[in-house]
Each structure stands twice: as C-alpha cells, then as structure tokens.
Design a protein around this motif. Sequence first.
Motif, PDB file in Angstrom:
ATOM      1  N   TRP A 197       0.836  -1.214   0.000  1.00  0.00           N
ATOM      2  CA  TRP A 197       0.000   0.000   0.000  1.00  0.00           C
ATOM      3  C   TRP A 197       0.867   1.260   0.000  1.00  0.00           C
ATOM      4  O   TRP A 197       0.570   2.231  -0.702  1.00  0.00           O
ATOM      5  N   PHE A 198       1.946   1.244   0.802  1.00  0.00           N
ATOM      6  CA  PHE A 198       2.805   2.423   0.878  1.00  0.00           C
ATOM      7  C   PHE A 198       3.525   2.669  -0.445  1.00  0.00           C
ATOM      8  O   PHE A 198       3.643   3.819  -0.888  1.00  0.00           O
ATOM      9  N   VAL A 199       3.993   1.605  -1.086  1.00  0.00           N
ATOM     10  CA  VAL A 199       4.663   1.753  -2.389  1.00  0.00           C
ATOM     11  C   VAL A 199       3.681   2.286  -3.428  1.00  0.00           C
ATOM     12  O   VAL A 199       4.027   3.177  -4.226  1.00  0.00           O
ATOM     13  N   LEU A 200       2.461   1.773  -3.419  1.00  0.00           N
ATOM     14  CA  LEU A 200       1.451   2.286  -4.355  1.00  0.00           C
ATOM     15  C   LEU A 200       1.183   3.770  -4.109  1.00  0.00           C
ATOM     16  O   LEU A 200       1.009   4.541  -5.057  1.00  0.00           O
ATOM     17  N   PHE A 201       1.166   4.180  -2.852  1.00  0.00           N
ATOM     18  CA  PHE A 201       0.996   5.596  -2.533  1.00  0.00           C
ATOM     19  C   PHE A 201       2.147   6.418  -3.105  1.00  0.00           C
ATOM     20  O   PHE A 201       1.934   7.447  -3.753  1.00  0.00           O
ATOM     21  N   LEU A 202       3.379   5.947  -2.876  1.00  0.00           N
ATOM     22  CA  LEU A 202       4.545   6.692  -3.357  1.00  0.00           C
ATOM     23  C   LEU A 202       4.596   6.766  -4.878  1.00  0.00           C
ATOM     24  O   LEU A 202       5.032   7.784  -5.435  1.00  0.00           O
ATOM     25  N   VAL A 203       4.155   5.711  -5.551  1.00  0.00           N
ATOM     26  CA  VAL A 203       4.151   5.707  -7.017  1.00  0.00           C
ATOM     27  C   VAL A 203       3.148   6.726  -7.554  1.00  0.00           C
ATOM     28  O   VAL A 203       3.377   7.350  -8.588  1.00  0.00           O
ATOM     29  N   GLN A 204       2.057   6.929  -6.839  1.00  0.00           N
ATOM     30  CA  GLN A 204       1.004   7.821  -7.321  1.00  0.00           C
ATOM     31  C   GLN A 204       1.217   9.286  -6.959  1.00  0.00           C
ATOM     32  O   GLN A 204       0.630  10.161  -7.600  1.00  0.00           O
ATOM     33  N   VAL A 205       2.037   9.570  -5.960  1.00  0.00           N
ATOM     34  CA  VAL A 205       2.249  10.964  -5.522  1.00  0.00           C
ATOM     35  C   VAL A 205       2.709  11.878  -6.664  1.00  0.00           C
ATOM     36  O   VAL A 205       2.198  13.002  -6.784  1.00  0.00           O
ATOM     37  N   PRO A 206       3.636  11.455  -7.536  1.00  0.00           N
ATOM     38  CA  PRO A 206       4.044  12.368  -8.614  1.00  0.00           C
ATOM     39  C   PRO A 206       2.910  12.734  -9.581  1.00  0.00           C
ATOM     40  O   PRO A 206       2.999  13.745 -10.282  1.00  0.00           O
ATOM     41  N   PHE A 207       1.853  11.951  -9.602  1.00  0.00           N
ATOM     42  CA  PHE A 207       0.736  12.200 -10.507  1.00  0.00           C
ATOM     43  C   PHE A 207      -0.446  12.845  -9.799  1.00  0.00           C
ATOM     44  O   PHE A 207      -1.586  12.759 -10.257  1.00  0.00           O
ATOM     45  N   TYR A 208      -0.184  13.498  -8.677  1.00  0.00           N
ATOM     46  CA  TYR A 208      -1.236  14.116  -7.877  1.00  0.00           C
ATOM     47  C   TYR A 208      -2.118  15.040  -8.719  1.00  0.00           C
ATOM     48  O   TYR A 208      -3.343  14.989  -8.631  1.00  0.00           O
ATOM     49  N   GLY A 209      -1.497  15.879  -9.529  1.00  0.00           N
ATOM     50  CA  GLY A 209      -2.250  16.822 -10.367  1.00  0.00           C
ATOM     51  C   GLY A 209      -3.164  16.110 -11.350  1.00  0.00           C
ATOM     52  O   GLY A 209      -4.315  16.516 -11.553  1.00  0.00           O
ATOM     53  N   TRP A 210      -2.676  15.065 -11.973  1.00  0.00           N
ATOM     54  CA  TRP A 210      -3.494  14.315 -12.932  1.00  0.00           C
ATOM     55  C   TRP A 210      -4.689  13.688 -12.228  1.00  0.00           C
ATOM     56  O   TRP A 210      -5.808  13.751 -12.723  1.00  0.00           O
ATOM     57  N   PHE A 211      -4.440  13.065 -11.076  1.00  0.00           N
ATOM     58  CA  PHE A 211      -5.543  12.449 -10.323  1.00  0.00           C
ATOM     59  C   PHE A 211      -6.566  13.501  -9.919  1.00  0.00           C
ATOM     60  O   PHE A 211      -7.770  13.265  -9.996  1.00  0.00           O
ATOM     61  N   ASP A 212      -6.085  14.673  -9.495  1.00  0.00           N
ATOM     62  CA  ASP A 212      -6.986  15.749  -9.086  1.00  0.00           C
ATOM     63  C   ASP A 212      -7.806  16.262 -10.266  1.00  0.00           C
ATOM     64  O   ASP A 212      -9.018  16.484 -10.152  1.00  0.00           O
ATOM     65  N   ASP A 213      -7.182  16.427 -11.434  1.00  0.00           N
ATOM     66  CA  ASP A 213      -7.883  16.924 -12.622  1.00  0.00           C
ATOM     67  C   ASP A 213      -8.952  15.960 -13.113  1.00  0.00           C
ATOM     68  O   ASP A 213      -9.975  16.377 -13.658  1.00  0.00           O
ATOM     69  N   HIS A 214      -8.728  14.660 -12.952  1.00  0.00           N
ATOM     70  CA  HIS A 214      -9.648  13.652 -13.479  1.00  0.00           C
ATOM     71  C   HIS A 214     -10.597  13.083 -12.425  1.00  0.00           C
ATOM     72  O   HIS A 214     -11.335  12.137 -12.694  1.00  0.00           O
ATOM     73  N   GLY A 215     -10.561  13.629 -11.213  1.00  0.00           N
ATOM     74  CA  GLY A 215     -11.471  13.176 -10.164  1.00  0.00           C
ATOM     75  C   GLY A 215     -11.119  11.827  -9.577  1.00  0.00           C
ATOM     76  O   GLY A 215     -11.999  11.128  -9.057  1.00  0.00           O
ATOM     77  N   HIS A 216      -9.858  11.438  -9.659  1.00  0.00           N
ATOM     78  CA  HIS A 216      -9.425  10.144  -9.126  1.00  0.00           C
ATOM     79  C   HIS A 216      -8.501  10.304  -7.923  1.00  0.00           C
ATOM     80  O   HIS A 216      -7.725   9.405  -7.612  1.00  0.00           O
ATOM     81  N   LEU A 217      -8.599  11.415  -7.251  1.00  0.00           N
ATOM     82  CA  LEU A 217      -7.718  11.671  -6.116  1.00  0.00           C
ATOM     83  C   LEU A 217      -7.936  10.656  -4.990  1.00  0.00           C
ATOM     84  O   LEU A 217      -7.033  10.379  -4.208  1.00  0.00           O
ATOM     85  N   TRP A 218      -9.104  10.067  -4.949  1.00  0.00           N
ATOM     86  CA  TRP A 218      -9.397   9.071  -3.915  1.00  0.00           C
ATOM     87  C   TRP A 218      -8.487   7.851  -4.034  1.00  0.00           C
ATOM     88  O   TRP A 218      -8.259   7.157  -3.036  1.00  0.00           O
TER      89      TRP A 218
END
Length: 87
Positions: free
Chosen positions: A29-50
């Motif tokens: 879970w922690f590695v998946l979190f770290l992998v996704q952090v650089p794409f924070y803006g993309w997740f936020d723009d597409h409504g997938h921040l959850w």
Amino acid sequence: MAKWTPTHEAPEPLEGPVVATVTGGTVIWFVLFLVQVPFYGWFDDHGHLWWLWTCAAGAGLGLIGIWYVRGRDAALRRASAAPDPGA
C-alpha cells in the motif's frame, strides 16, 4: 424451514506468517501511494484523487495492523511458554 445446525466440530483456524503477511500488505500500500504521488495533479484533474488517499489509508491502517498482529503473536508465544495451570 428448519435452522441448519452443523453436525461436526469446526476445524482449527489456520496459523501462518501473519506478521509477515500484514507487513507485506502494508509495504505494498505504501509503495502504491509513493508511485502515485508524482501524478497528484493528474488524479486531481480527473477526479481520481481518492485512489491516492485509499493507498495512504491502506498504509496507515496497515501500521495499526502490524502493531496488532505483533502483540497477538507475542501473547500467543507467552501463552504457549507459560506452565499449564491444570497439570
């Protein structure tokens, strides 16, 4: 309709490397979190921040799980090492 009642004893629970399993899941879970952090803006723009916060919650709850299963494992060891009071 009659209630179903078991006719045999329940099997003993399976014991395995519980601490290692929970620790491994927490690390994933922690590695998946770290992998996704650089794409924070993309997740936020597409409504997938959850997705990001789900991984963070999994890592956080995993830390609680590690604490719990380590304590459980220690208690099981203490109980098996203690002399039997009925003997």
